[in-house]
Design a protein around this motif. Structure first.
Motif, PDB file in Angstrom:
ATOM      1  N   VAL A   1       0.837  -1.201   0.000  1.00  0.00           N
ATOM      2  CA  VAL A   1       0.000   0.000   0.000  1.00  0.00           C
ATOM      3  C   VAL A   1       0.873   1.252   0.000  1.00  0.00           C
ATOM      4  CG1 VAL A   1      -1.579   1.358   1.456  1.00  0.00           C
ATOM      5  CG2 VAL A   1      -1.960  -1.109   1.147  1.00  0.00           C
ATOM      6  N   GLU A   2       0.523   2.212  -0.837  1.00  0.00           N
ATOM      7  CA  GLU A   2       1.187   3.521  -0.807  1.00  0.00           C
ATOM      8  C   GLU A   2       0.138   4.605  -0.689  1.00  0.00           C
ATOM      9  OE1 GLU A   2       3.840   4.181  -4.054  1.00  0.00           O
ATOM     10  OE2 GLU A   2       4.856   2.268  -3.754  1.00  0.00           O
ATOM     11  N   TYR A   3       0.463   5.672   0.050  1.00  0.00           N
ATOM     12  CA  TYR A   3      -0.496   6.768   0.172  1.00  0.00           C
ATOM     13  C   TYR A   3       0.264   8.084   0.257  1.00  0.00           C
ATOM     14  CZ  TYR A   3      -4.616   9.377   1.340  1.00  0.00           C
ATOM     15  OH  TYR A   3      -5.634  10.301   1.313  1.00  0.00           O
TER      16      TYR A   3
ATOM     17  N   ARG B   1      -0.112  11.516   2.405  1.00  0.00           N
ATOM     18  CA  ARG B   1       0.453  11.592   3.746  1.00  0.00           C
ATOM     19  C   ARG B   1       1.769  10.831   3.852  1.00  0.00           C
ATOM     20  NH1 ARG B   1      -4.270  11.319   8.246  1.00  0.00           N
ATOM     21  NH2 ARG B   1      -4.678  13.546   8.241  1.00  0.00           N
TER      22      ARG B   1
ATOM     23  N   ILE C   1      -2.988  18.404   1.021  1.00  0.00           N
ATOM     24  CA  ILE C   1      -4.186  17.605   1.305  1.00  0.00           C
ATOM     25  C   ILE C   1      -5.414  18.500   1.265  1.00  0.00           C
ATOM     26  CG2 ILE C   1      -3.904  17.863   3.827  1.00  0.00           C
ATOM     27  CD1 ILE C   1      -4.896  14.927   4.102  1.00  0.00           C
ATOM     28  N   GLY C   2      -6.522  17.930   0.775  1.00  0.00           N
ATOM     29  CA  GLY C   2      -7.756  18.708   0.622  1.00  0.00           C
ATOM     30  C   GLY C   2      -8.467  18.873   1.948  1.00  0.00           C
ATOM     31  N   ASP C   3      -7.839  19.637   2.829  1.00  0.00           N
ATOM     32  CA  ASP C   3      -8.313  19.776   4.214  1.00  0.00           C
ATOM     33  C   ASP C   3      -8.720  21.241   4.396  1.00  0.00           C
ATOM     34  OD1 ASP C   3      -8.775  19.403   6.900  1.00  0.00           O
ATOM     35  OD2 ASP C   3      -6.693  18.975   7.440  1.00  0.00           O
TER      36      ASP C   3
ATOM     37  N   TYR D   1      -6.417   9.299  -7.476  1.00  0.00           N
ATOM     38  CA  TYR D   1      -6.350   9.565  -6.044  1.00  0.00           C
ATOM     39  C   TYR D   1      -5.892   8.266  -5.376  1.00  0.00           C
ATOM     40  CZ  TYR D   1      -7.855  10.460  -1.263  1.00  0.00           C
ATOM     41  OH  TYR D   1      -7.889  10.592   0.099  1.00  0.00           O
TER      42      TYR D   1
ATOM     43  N   GLY E   1     -13.613  20.384  12.034  1.00  0.00           N
ATOM     44  CA  GLY E   1     -13.858  19.961  10.651  1.00  0.00           C
ATOM     45  C   GLY E   1     -12.591  19.615   9.892  1.00  0.00           C
ATOM     46  N   SER E   2     -11.431  19.710  10.542  1.00  0.00           N
ATOM     47  CA  SER E   2     -10.170  19.369   9.870  1.00  0.00           C
ATOM     48  C   SER E   2      -9.815  17.915  10.141  1.00  0.00           C
ATOM     49  CB  SER E   2      -9.046  20.267  10.393  1.00  0.00           C
ATOM     50  OG  SER E   2      -9.366  21.616  10.167  1.00  0.00           O
ATOM     51  N   TYR E   3      -9.064  17.348   9.215  1.00  0.00           N
ATOM     52  CA  TYR E   3      -8.475  16.040   9.489  1.00  0.00           C
ATOM     53  C   TYR E   3      -7.491  16.183  10.639  1.00  0.00           C
ATOM     54  CZ  TYR E   3      -9.941  14.650   4.697  1.00  0.00           C
ATOM     55  OH  TYR E   3     -10.650  14.366   3.559  1.00  0.00           O
TER      56      TYR E   3
ATOM     57  N   GLN F   1       4.267   1.053   9.080  1.00  0.00           N
ATOM     58  CA  GLN F   1       3.303   0.417   8.174  1.00  0.00           C
ATOM     59  C   GLN F   1       1.869   0.621   8.673  1.00  0.00           C
ATOM     60  OE1 GLN F   1       3.760  -1.284   5.224  1.00  0.00           O
ATOM     61  NE2 GLN F   1       5.942  -0.812   5.238  1.00  0.00           N
TER      62      GLN F   1
ATOM     63  N   LYS G   1       0.832   4.175   8.014  1.00  0.00           N
ATOM     64  CA  LYS G   1       0.518   4.314   6.586  1.00  0.00           C
ATOM     65  C   LYS G   1      -0.867   3.741   6.282  1.00  0.00           C
ATOM     66  CE  LYS G   1       1.902   1.185   3.818  1.00  0.00           C
ATOM     67  NZ  LYS G   1       2.758   0.211   3.134  1.00  0.00           N
ATOM     68  N   LEU G   2      -1.104   2.554   6.821  1.00  0.00           N
ATOM     69  CA  LEU G   2      -2.379   1.888   6.538  1.00  0.00           C
ATOM     70  C   LEU G   2      -3.559   2.720   7.035  1.00  0.00           C
ATOM     71  CD1 LEU G   2      -3.814  -0.681   5.493  1.00  0.00           C
ATOM     72  CD2 LEU G   2      -3.586  -1.630   7.779  1.00  0.00           C
TER      73      LEU G   2
ATOM     74  N   SER H   1      -3.577   5.892   7.608  1.00  0.00           N
ATOM     75  CA  SER H   1      -3.604   7.195   6.924  1.00  0.00           C
ATOM     76  C   SER H   1      -4.466   7.170   5.667  1.00  0.00           C
ATOM     77  CB  SER H   1      -2.197   7.617   6.511  1.00  0.00           C
ATOM     78  OG  SER H   1      -1.401   7.844   7.629  1.00  0.00           O
ATOM     79  N   VAL H   2      -4.574   6.008   5.034  1.00  0.00           N
ATOM     80  CA  VAL H   2      -5.363   5.921   3.800  1.00  0.00           C
ATOM     81  C   VAL H   2      -6.820   6.319   4.087  1.00  0.00           C
ATOM     82  CG1 VAL H   2      -6.180   4.386   1.982  1.00  0.00           C
ATOM     83  CG2 VAL H   2      -3.854   4.143   2.835  1.00  0.00           C
TER      84      VAL H   2
END
Lengths: 484, 484
Positions: free
Chosen positions: A18-20, A23, A53-55, A174, B106-108, B324, B327-328, B330-331
């Motif tokens: 998995v890549e993202y 972040r 990021i769309g924040d 995305y 309302g922010s991440y 890891q 990352k996971l 964060s998706v």
């Protein structure tokens, strides 16, 4: 020393794939830099500006007052006695609490959510889609749109080897899509958007990509993001019709990611929902093509990312499959109720004649106008920089300009084991404090380089950001074009 | 007619295997009956009483005022000017908003959450676990505990065939576990709790189950629910030590589901966290055994299910595996922020001397005392019924009594293709309006039958419920024991 049970070598291999990027390492570095500045370490900049990021609200977009009033009233119902809240917000809060178990936001909802009980989804779709009816049984509330997208991909993933489900996604994409497919072990099928034609979608490219994939897997799903993320294009009605015809012909399940449906800025562009176009194409298509459309509270004029609200509508899906879907989402009990509340209210906002209508319209218009101006500003300034070429930001919240990188920079990056645009963005961050995401995190044609930049910072900060990018790019070109 | 892409035959086969009894057919039937009553259809009862799910506020449990005040203030910061809110709630809200992007809910948040920024997790664990330190980097905020449990199981699932990850779960179990394992394609390994010894966990049974499973898969994970769901037992300190020794010896990753940690009622019982016991066992264990502990806002005295708040603490997990994990998660961007807020506040509740302290203590005590009384009431009344035998409800929110079913009833159920306790519960629902979950939905020893009943309805309603169950059971026994 005894080895541990869970190590990097023994963990789930699909998760490792998995890549993202949104972040990824660049953001981890940005957070480090912020800490350095806080600790008084001297840097060539005073602040880190995040355009990764769309924040929206983190960048200063204001929440819609009515939505927050309703949510506060639902959270702490003593406020229903307060004279500080308008009557329509109180009415709405009372109706929502009426639909909640124990009249509390703290209860689980049916898996499909309080917003469905509240019948809001149905009303919304009927209005937006020109009176096309909506079966509330087709609406599933979700934890942001991401949750819905992953859930549908999960349902659709089957087979092994050559019969494994293949999922067509646009490149650039995305990265939720590639991440979910890696995790599920489904096959990612790339189709490339046409950068020369403003990131439009060519049916011939869909055909090429589909044909090639058929050798390797069973292509079953076609994902579309409209308006586009990271590419900011808005699809024409004609293009949507062509995509639907293609899906019907090639027997593909359509997933329409329409989370930016209100974020349309360019003249001559309009948002057309896949559902509306499908139904207007007549029963030859509308009875056959399977479609799921996704929406969220996080984008558009709402920008309520933190509430993790969202919903999806499934069309032409058999009742027994919907029963499986209901069962699957029930295991997680329900989406967060505050997000459900704002989703419900945002699809049934204050109407003319109601006390909060004027302020609602004023706030929504101001937010969308501000975004439209920033979209134009971003495009204009970036296109003034030699070596940067930016398509019009027709919609969504991002520009995805192409950057020319000198050969020597490309070589230096590769020597470091980095993608050239990652090398570029990392240098930009270290020298200017600006945090963008390299194009390689979204996918791009080989040998091309891009970055994704949100248009969200406040106008004054956006201008600073753009002029810093401009200066950096010129400096970068000079540095790496000079003979060694 | 052209076949659809996604049908019951072409969908993900693992998803079809998922079962989730807590919201299964019995609940669907209960909702139908509610609709019938609303439409004026005559039934042998006036209302449907749901004791199928641990949904405290839906059953009338009151939210903690301080938590809701802080959340309302964060949602609608204009209220910070109001004189109706205590100063400590305002202070807390200001500090939380300070940690939020754009000072907005309302922010991440960072994937690990605003509560981690807020350092609350650390404080909590240190206090509860007798000063044992807590690295904030080990805390991950989650969307309810379910989300964390599934995420950890996902990380731990690897291998194929004989090397496939096996996961040991207690039987009876909470069906999230079996559902997640089915979805992930991991191997479920059953170990049986000892009903005769108040649902205690025997190490010999763990050994039996582990040994048998080694022939089929690679057992890597041991899941414990303490206090127990659906069985309501509270583990002794000795038992926890034994489990940790077993995990160390057999090289198992421990997952401790401790969401009911405040729900302990029986005299002589106390909650001991796996973390505390592990660390007190010394470096021979505390440096080696890998553990994740899960908590939530949904249970205990909070009962804030709808907010989907939760967190987990991972212990002895390598930094590269945590990267890891980060990352996971964060998706999916971040857990819902309102849930994070209440999680953060609940682990740092008002302290002595602060304006809200007295009311907080009063409310928490009242809720937990009320639950303790209902636990006793449930046990006492059920044990008065011939053919029902109920272990003490030492903790959690459920009783899981064993029911004797006459042979003729078992035969009739099987002839209908139903589990006998499903047949019983369905009949109970149809005749009395009471919605319980059959034991077969949680797993039980072959030939034994149970139901799970929450202790959550208000005391007056719980008495009605229990007396209806009593009457029904007597009638059921008469009906099916009579000669044909």
């Amino acid at each position: 020393m005894r080895r541990k049970v869970l190590t990097i070598d023994t963990m789930n291999a699909n998760v490792k794939k998995v890549e993202y990027a949104v972040r990824g390492p660049i953001v981890i570095r940005a957070v480090q830099l912020e800490r350095c500045l806080e600790e008084g370490v001297k840097k060539p900049f005073d602040e880190v500006i995040k355009a990764n990021i769309g924040d929206a609200q983190a960048m200063g977009q204001q929440p819609i007052t009515f939505f927050r009033q309703v949510l506060a009233l639902c959270t702490y119902p003593d406020l229903l006695e307060s004279h500080k809240f308008p009557d329509d917000a109180k009415d709405r809060a009372r109706r929502i609490l009426q639909a909640c178990g124990g009249h509390s936001l703290g209860s689980y909802t049916a898996c499909a959510g309080v917003a469905r009980d509240h019948n809001a989804g149905a009303v919304f779709k009927e209005r937006r889609d020109g009176g096309i009816s909506c079966d509330p049984d087709n609406i599933y509330l979700t934890t942001g749109a991401s949750d819905g997208i992953v859930t549908m991909l999960k349902l659709l993933t089957a087979g092994e080897g050559r019969t494994r489900t293949g999922v067509m996604i646009s490149i650039p994409q995305y990265p939720l899509y590639s991440a979910a497919l890696a995790e599920l072990g489904a096959v990612q099928i790339n189709y490339y958007l046409n950068e020369e034609k403003c990131w439009s979608l060519d049916i011939t490219e869909l055909q090429r990509s589909h044909l090639a994939a058929k050798q390797l897997c069973n292509p079953r799903v076609l994902c579309i993001i409209n308006p586009g993320n990271p590419t900011g294009q808005v699809q024409s009605r004609q293009c949507i019709e062509d995509v639907i015809r293609f899906a019907a012909k090639e027997h593909l399940f359509l997933m329409a990611d329409e989370v930016y449906q209100d974020n349309v800025y360019a003249e001559g562009c309009a948002f057309h929902s896949f559902k509306k176009v499908l139904f207007e194409m007549g029963p030859e298509f509308s009875y056959i093509v399977q479609l799921t459309s996704f929406h969220t509270t996080s984008k558009c004029y709402m920008g309520e990312c933190g509430l993790r609200g969202g919903y999806m509508e499934v069309i032409n899906v058999d009742p027994e499959v919907k029963a499986q879907l209901t069962k699957l989402v029930s295991v997680r009990l329900c989406p967060p109720v505050p997000g459900q509340v704002v989703m419900a209210v945002s699809v049934q906002p204050p109407q003319p004649g109601e006390p909060s209508h004027a302020q609602f319209i004023k706030e929504r218009t101001a937010t969308l106008n501000d975004l439209a101006q920033k979209a134009k500003l971003t495009e204009d300034i970036l296109n003034m920089v030699p070596g940067i070429r930016c398509n019009p930001v027709q919609g969504a919240m991002y520009s995805f300009p192409r950057i020319t990188l000198p050969d020597r920079a490309v070589k230096e990056a590769k020597a470091k084991g980095q993608e050239p645009d990652m090398f570029y963005c990392m240098k930009l961050l270290d020298e200017t404090g600006i945090c963008l995401v390299p194009g390689s995190g979204f996918g791009q044609k080989d040998g091309t380089y891009h970055f994704r930049m949100t248009i969200l910072p406040p106008a004054d900060k956006l201008k600073i950001l753009l002029s810093k990018v401009q200066e950096f790019h010129v400096r970068f070109l000079e540095q790496y074009s000079a003979s060694a």
